[in-house]
Design an enzyme around this catalytic site. Structure first.
Site, PDB file in Angstrom:
ATOM      1  CG  ASP A   1      -0.450   0.063   2.600  1.00  0.00           C
ATOM      2  OD1 ASP A   1       0.867  -0.449   2.759  1.00  0.00           O
ATOM      3  OD2 ASP A   1      -0.705   0.731   3.404  1.00  0.00           O
TER       4      ASP A   1
ATOM      5  CD  GLU B   1       4.132   0.992   7.184  1.00  0.00           C
ATOM      6  OE1 GLU B   1       5.001   1.183   8.128  1.00  0.00           O
ATOM      7  OE2 GLU B   1       3.847   1.810   6.247  1.00  0.00           O
TER       8      GLU B   1
ATOM      9  CG  ASP C   1       8.850   0.058   4.361  1.00  0.00           C
ATOM     10  OD1 ASP C   1       9.058   0.958   3.569  1.00  0.00           O
ATOM     11  OD2 ASP C   1       7.860  -0.073   5.381  1.00  0.00           O
TER      12      ASP C   1
ATOM     13  CG  HIS D   1     -20.712  38.754  13.764  1.00  0.00           C
ATOM     14  ND1 HIS D   1     -19.968  39.790  14.205  1.00  0.00           N
ATOM     15  CD2 HIS D   1     -21.211  39.266  12.461  1.00  0.00           C
ATOM     16  CE1 HIS D   1     -19.903  40.645  13.057  1.00  0.00           C
ATOM     17  NE2 HIS D   1     -20.757  40.259  12.055  1.00  0.00           N
TER      18      HIS D   1
END
Ligand code: BES
Ligand code: MN
Ligand code: MN
Length: 455
Positions: free
Chosen positions: A88, A152, A179, A212
């Protein structure tokens, strides 16, 4: 092992074309819009594992995105390496900052530009190709199992259940992961530590509705102003995090180890230039390299509330929110830090607002001791393929599943990544060097060989 280099040389083009093909599938795990593409990527990976020679290949459904499994068990008396990676990717936004579309990979100046090229499709695919090369040459020396997940980048939520329910199937002697990064292409390095993560969200509420800002402004607290005050009080002027007890469990890094770290080549001027900043900033008493690896941090990842649309709207918002991550170091515990964070936020919240604290995913920090025997095999493998002795480094990113692997499977991980910090992972124009891709494919079989020889 000349045959491995030869095999890579002969199959170079195809190995690249296949990677480019999978980079075209937008496997963004965070966005439900891409669910079908994530699944398609899982099946694509499974198909390639099978083609490379893996057995028992399966796309395992979970309550989230599927997990790809495959193995090659050559001999029960031999040790087993479990290769982990993720298919992924992070969302590609902001799209307008990409020089070419994130899911239409281009090779330019020796680099592959695409989301996931480095993190982690490119790096995990090196393992599939290295396995193919070993299989094709009858040179797989140990058992190997693959687990390639699709969550992951969103916290690996369903991988935990999966490994708990599949401890037998995943049993192994060591885990191998690509990784992470190396220091530079001519400074190979092996990662000996990763930071943990504690990810929190806070919501501050003031008045019961948006007001406001002229009619009420000055009379009631503005939650956006208040959240900014609260957040800015979390780090003091020395760069220390002010949360009570935050540093209690931090393992102090020895002077020897810091001296060792200081030898890592690092050019501060280059670093600043690359990031377009005039000065660095961080905790007093630590170098930049230390600040991003051995020290814990706290960062706002996103803050919102009020009006952020076109033009201007005068409003005093009812609510303000922020997402805050803390990177943790050994022996900090994400659960404990989450509790300390919540208690601290509640303590500092002024009486004119109410706060809600939400915990997101986290992960434990990691240390891989240099004297862990397979580290020697990884060092030798890199030395062999780069022709340069690798240096140990501690990195700042997190891979939460590493600590869980150790708890549940009782196996430690070798973090042998090939990316560069300048590869722009998670950023626009993510890229991965062709040098790094092929070097990874070349190095992995050497790891297998040296690891097998140790046993
Ligand atoms: N591959 C990275 C982690 C990494 C990058 C480690 C560079 C060392 C060097 C991984 O995909 C990642 O991005 N992890 C996340 C963790 C998470 C729970 C989403 C992170 O570190 O933010
Ligand atoms: Mn990754
Ligand atoms: Mn990542």
């Amino acid at each position: 092992m000349d045959f491995i280099s030869k095999y890579i040389e002969t199959n170079k083009e195809r190995m690249l074309d296949e990677l480019l093909e999978v980079l075209r599938i937008p496997s963004v795990s965070a966005d439900p819009k891409y669910k079908a593409d994530v699944e398609k990527t899982a099946h694509w990976m499974a198909g390639k594992l099978k083609a490379a020679g893996a057995d028992n290949v399966e796309v395992c459904p979970t309550e989230g995105h599927p997990i790809v499994y495959g193995d090659k068990l050559i001999d029960p008396s031999k040790p087993t390496v479990l290769v982990y990676g993720h298919y992924d990717v992070q969302p590609a936004d902001p799209l307008e900052l990409w020089n070419s579309p994130p899911f239409e990979p281009v090779v330019k100046d020796g680099k592959i530009y695409a989301r996931g090229s480095c993190d982690d499709k490119g790096q995990v695919y090196m393992h599939v190709k290295a396995f193919e090369a070993m299989m094709a040459n009858n040179a797989l020396p140990v058992n190997v199992k693959f687990i390639i997940e699709g969550e992951e980048e969103v916290g690996s939520a369903h991988l935990e259940t999966f490994i708990k329910e599949n401890t037998e199937r995943l049993s192994c002697d060591v885990i191998l992961i690509s990784d992470t990064s190396i220091v530079a292409n001519d400074v190979p390095s092996i990662t000996t530590g990763l930071r943990g993560l504690c990810y929190m969200e806070i919501e501050v509420t003031g008045p019961n509705r948006d007001l406001h800002s002229g009619v009420y402004g000055g009379g009631v607290a503005n939650p956006l102003n208040t959240i900014c005050d609260m957040i800015s009080s979390l780090i003091d002027e020395k760069g220390h995090i002010t949360i009570d007890g935050f540093y209690d469990d931090v393992l102090v890094v020895s002077a020897e180890e810091r001296a060792e770290m200081a030898k890592t080549p690092f050019d501060l001027e280059e670093y600043k230039k690359d990031l377009g900043i005039g000065e660095v900033k961080g905790e007093d008493g630590y170098t930049t390299l230390e600040r991003v690896s051995i020290r814990p941090t706290l960062d706002v990842n996103g803050i919102w509330g009020g009006y952020t649309g076109e033009g201007s709207k005068t409003v005093l918002p009812s609510k303000a929110s922020a997402k805050i991550s803390m990177r943790l170091v050994p022996n900090q515990s994400p659960d404990k830090i989450a509790k300390l964070f919540e208690a601290h936020i509640k303590k500092i919240a002024p009486p004119y607002v109410s706060v809600k604290v939400i915990a997101h995913h986290g992960g434990e920090p990691v240390v891989v001791p240099l004297d862990f025997a397979p580290m020697q095999a990884a060092m030798k493998a890199m030395e062999q393929s780069f022709g340069i002795t690798p240096i140990p480094t501690r990195e700042g990113g997190s891979i939460p599943i590493v600590a869980l692997f150790e708890q549940v499977l009782g196996a430690k991980s070798i973090l042998m990544g090939f990316g560069l910090n300048s590869d722009a992972i998670h950023s626009p124009n993510e890229h991965y060097g062709l040098f790094n891709y092929y070097k990874g494919i070349e190095t992995i079989p050497w790891f297998f060989k040296y690891y097998a020889e140790m046993n």
